[in-house]
Design an enzyme around this catalytic site. Structure first.
Site, mmCIF file in Angstrom:
data_model
loop_
_atom_site.group_PDB
_atom_site.id
_atom_site.type_symbol
_atom_site.label_atom_id
_atom_site.label_comp_id
_atom_site.label_asym_id
_atom_site.label_seq_id
_atom_site.Cartn_x
_atom_site.Cartn_y
_atom_site.Cartn_z
ATOM 1 C CG ASP A 351 -1.884 1.108 1.285
ATOM 2 O OD1 ASP A 351 -2.636 1.279 0.463
ATOM 3 O OD2 ASP A 351 -1.448 1.872 2.467
ATOM 4 C CD GLU A 387 -2.231 2.254 -3.419
ATOM 5 O OE1 GLU A 387 -3.363 2.454 -3.687
ATOM 6 O OE2 GLU A 387 -1.648 2.183 -2.455
#
Length: 707
Positions: A351, A387
């Site tokens: 993330d 990401e």
């Protein structure tokens, strides 16, 4: 002030500084805690009733690590820490021994956080805010760490080791995937035990997925403001313990349940990928609680601003983990290796991964963490997915991660959505995206699989909602619609939300198939959002992070409906074709615009002529054909690599007849089409007519004995 327990009774020895955490060696437990700036560390022991029964000063301090060995401690022992040092927020230090702290290396967390003013290192409401000092004991409101026995019989477990070019990712949530599954025992639903169920695993395997990617499973905290509204942090991007599975996902009392789940998923031939959040923790900014890192060594674990009272907030969550610090970097690396080596996980999706590569001067593909992973003999062999963005300076880094990494490709998502919505001028980029996004990834020996292609993900509309709503409908979140992205590139096709209009319903179903086919027939690594294979809805909510209820749980009854079954069959067929034809998952980039690789790839107009610059530059162009050649060798075998594929795309608003490339020595057939019912057939002149907003995949093979 925290009351002191009775006189110490446990024997304590010097122990070792490594490994960090609480380590059972078969005779006793070694405790080791990193803190560069602490002056004393107390180990707090709790009994089964969660009463603090002992405080033991760790006797040794070696290389910034406090440690001690308890020969009488055993697995199951509950514990926490109280760490002494300066309380000087202006200097970046927030030590407060009145606050019970979780071990960053704890392998198991028992219980849940109970929000209370005592959890904060300062006195809430005080005129000096976080410069004040709170003396209340936080232990009654804190979960506990637990010593674990790492012994586990893995048997014949082997990682599936699926090649990147063969990988198909299925993104799911532990609870969302299993809470409503009819064949999963109710006591196991929402836990790791549910994911061992044959009904779930058979569905994924039959569908054609090769990897189950789970939203965060690390122990995390429910935000206080969500609990006050009757909600919770469902997605789990609020991590507090990076070695411990979330307690709510355990139907048993041991972390062995996670290992059992992994073994079952592996036995089904699927890999396990974890979505991990090493960019921030649940402790928030200077006004947040003191739960672990903040009280252990705030100045070492967090990236502080020029005024060290405050935090750098590149995550939008209040704090940013500081991977330029050796202790913090070591913790993250140890955590990752633990999940691979001890828990047998196959990979990670990171993330806000740009933060992990951000040095003091900005993002660096050779930054501390990225270099550490790249040279690590264990982690460099795992699947690593970034990401590639955050909200910090220079935060968008798509295509800039180093070799060995794959990246979420939002340019693929946006372009494919825009093309099928009918936006003009999308065709040239569409050609680039479905060929693996060479403009982003064709450097340093990276391959097409580095592009993780997706049309939908947990964050945003589901596939059904993408074609059913123009606007987000997040009222259930209680934030008056301020939350969630407004950049959805969605189209409701004439009605907002549910409708009885048969024409709109049919067009929406075709558009879902168009989006799925674009994803599954593109070069790169496809990622499916759980439930998109049968068209699940979140009723227009594009930010369901706080909805742990039927809004986010997969409705498996819908999977058994006529429309759901048809869409599942479509996805299954598309992925079967992807596996059969290597032309759809090449290991190397081809420059299709220039007819690269000896002309084995070619772009054609609907009349069969080659696409020219005028065609590419036409903003109203929405139709094309992509020919992907195979081997022309006729060795008497019916091999898929000998066949030529033709991807036919009509993203326009009218029916189009395509002049399929003719050849006397080839026979064309339609493999799959996004039209309803039986796939269209070629006419007597070898043409294929497709209705508006549809596409098809054709194949031809050399006719044996042809000249």
């Amino acid at each position: 002030m925290s009351p002191r327990p009775s006189v110490q009774a446990s024997r304590v020895r010097a122990g070792r500084p490594f490994p960090l955490g609480a380590t059972w060696d078969g005779l006793g437990v070694n405790f080791a805690l990193y803190s560069r700036h602490a002056t004393k560390v107390e180990l707090c022991l709790f009994n089964e009733r969660d009463r603090e029964v002992e405080r033991i000063v760790l006797p040794e301090y070696t290389d910034e690590i406090w440690h001690g060995y308890l020969p009488d401690a055993r697995p199951g022992q509950r514990y926490g820490y109280r760490v002494h040092g300066p309380y000087a927020p202006d200097a970046g230090h927030r030590f407060n021994p009145n606050k019970l702290l979780l071990d960053p290396y704890a392998r198991q967390i028992v219980g849940q956080l109970k929000w209370a003013p005592a959890l904060f290192g300062y006195t809430i409401g005080h005129k000096d805010k976080d410069l004040s000092f709170d003396k209340r004991d936080s232990a009654p409101f804190m979960p506990r760490c637990a010593v674990v026995d790492p012994a586990f019989t893995w048997g014949r477990d082997q990682p599936p080791s699926v090649a990147w070019e063969d990988t198909v990712i299925y993104e799911a949530h532990v609870r969302g995937l299993s809470m409503l599954h009819p064949s999963v025992d109710e006591r196991a639903r929402g836990t790791f035990s549910a994911l061992k169920h044959d009904g779930l695993l058979d569905h994924l395997k039959d569908l054609g997925a090769t990897a189950l990617e789970l939203l965060p499973v690390h122990a995390h905290v429910d935000d206080q403001h969500l609990l006050q509204r009757g909600l919770r942090n469902y997605w789990g991007y609020n991590t507090l313990a990076f070695f411990a599975p979330e307690p709510r996902f355990l139907s048993t009392s041991t972390v062995a349940e996670f290992k059992q789940m992994v073994a079952a998923v592996h036995a089904a031939g699927l890999e396990v990928i974890l979505d991990v959040v090493y960019n921030h923790t649940a402790e928030g900014n200077e006004l947040g609680p003191t739960l672990s890192f903040k009280g252990i060594d705030n100045a070492s674990y967090y990236r502080l601003a020029d005024d060290p009272r405050y935090y750098v907030n590149d995550t939008g969550t209040g704090n940013t983990f500081d991977l330029t610090n050796a202790g913090a970097l070591r913790m993250v690396m140890d955590s990752l290796r633990y999940w691979v080596q001890d828990m047998h996980v196959d990979g990670f999706r990171f993330d806000l991964a740009t933060i992990l590569g951000r040095e003091r001067e900005g993002f660096d593909p050779s930054g501390s963490f990225l270099d550490a992973v790249r040279q690590d003999p264990v982690l460099s062999q795992a699947k690593l997915i970034a990401e590639p963005w955050d909200i910090g300076p220079g935060g968008y880094q798509l295509g800039q991660f180093p070799p060995g990494w794959a990246e979420w490709n939002d340019k693929f998502r946006d372009n494919v959505r825009a093309l099928w919505r009918g936006d003009g001028g999308q065709l040239p980029e569409f050609a680039t995206r479905i060929m693996g996004s060479a403009d982003l990834f064709n450097h340093k020996g990276r391959r097409p699989a580095a592009s993780v292609n997706f049309v939908t993900a947990h964050d945003g509309f589901t596939l059904h909602d993408l074609v059913s709503y123009n606007d987000k409908h997040n009222e259930a979140n209680g934030e008056e619609g301020r939350d969630g992205s407004d950049h959805n590139i969605a189209w409701n096709h004439g009605a907002e939300g549910p409708t009885d209009d048969a024409g709109i319903t049919a067009l929406r179903a075709r558009q879902m198939r168009n989006l799925l086919a674009s994803l599954l027939f593109s070069q790169g690594t496809p990622m499916l959002l759980a439930g998109d294979e049968f068209g699940r809805t979140q009723q227009g909510n594009n930010n369901a992070y706080c909805q742990d209820n039927a809004l986010t749980w997969l409705d498996w009854d819908q999977a058994g409906s006529e429309q759901g079954a048809l869409q599942i069959a479509f996805v299954r067929k598309a992925l079967k074709l992807r596996r059969r034809y290597p032309q759809l998952r090449r290991g190397r980039f081809l420059d299709a615009r220039d007819g690269g690789d000896g002309g084995s790839v070619e772009w054609l107009r609907s009349d069969g002529a080659a696409m020219g610059e005028a065609d590419w530059n036409d903003p109203e162009a929405r139709v094309l054909m992509l020919r992907m050649g195979g081997s022309d060798v006729d060795d008497g075998e019916r091999r898929p690599e000998h066949e030529t594929l033709l991807l036919v795309v009509n993203a326009g608003h009218a029916e189009v007849r395509f002049a399929v490339p003719s050849a006397s020595d080839r026979h064309w057939r339609v493999l799959l089409a996004t039209t309803a019912g039986q796939p269209p057939a070629l006419d007597d002149d070898g043409g294929l007519t497709l209705p508006d907003r549809s596409m098809a995949l054709l194949a031809s093979r050399p006719v044996r004995g042809a000249p």
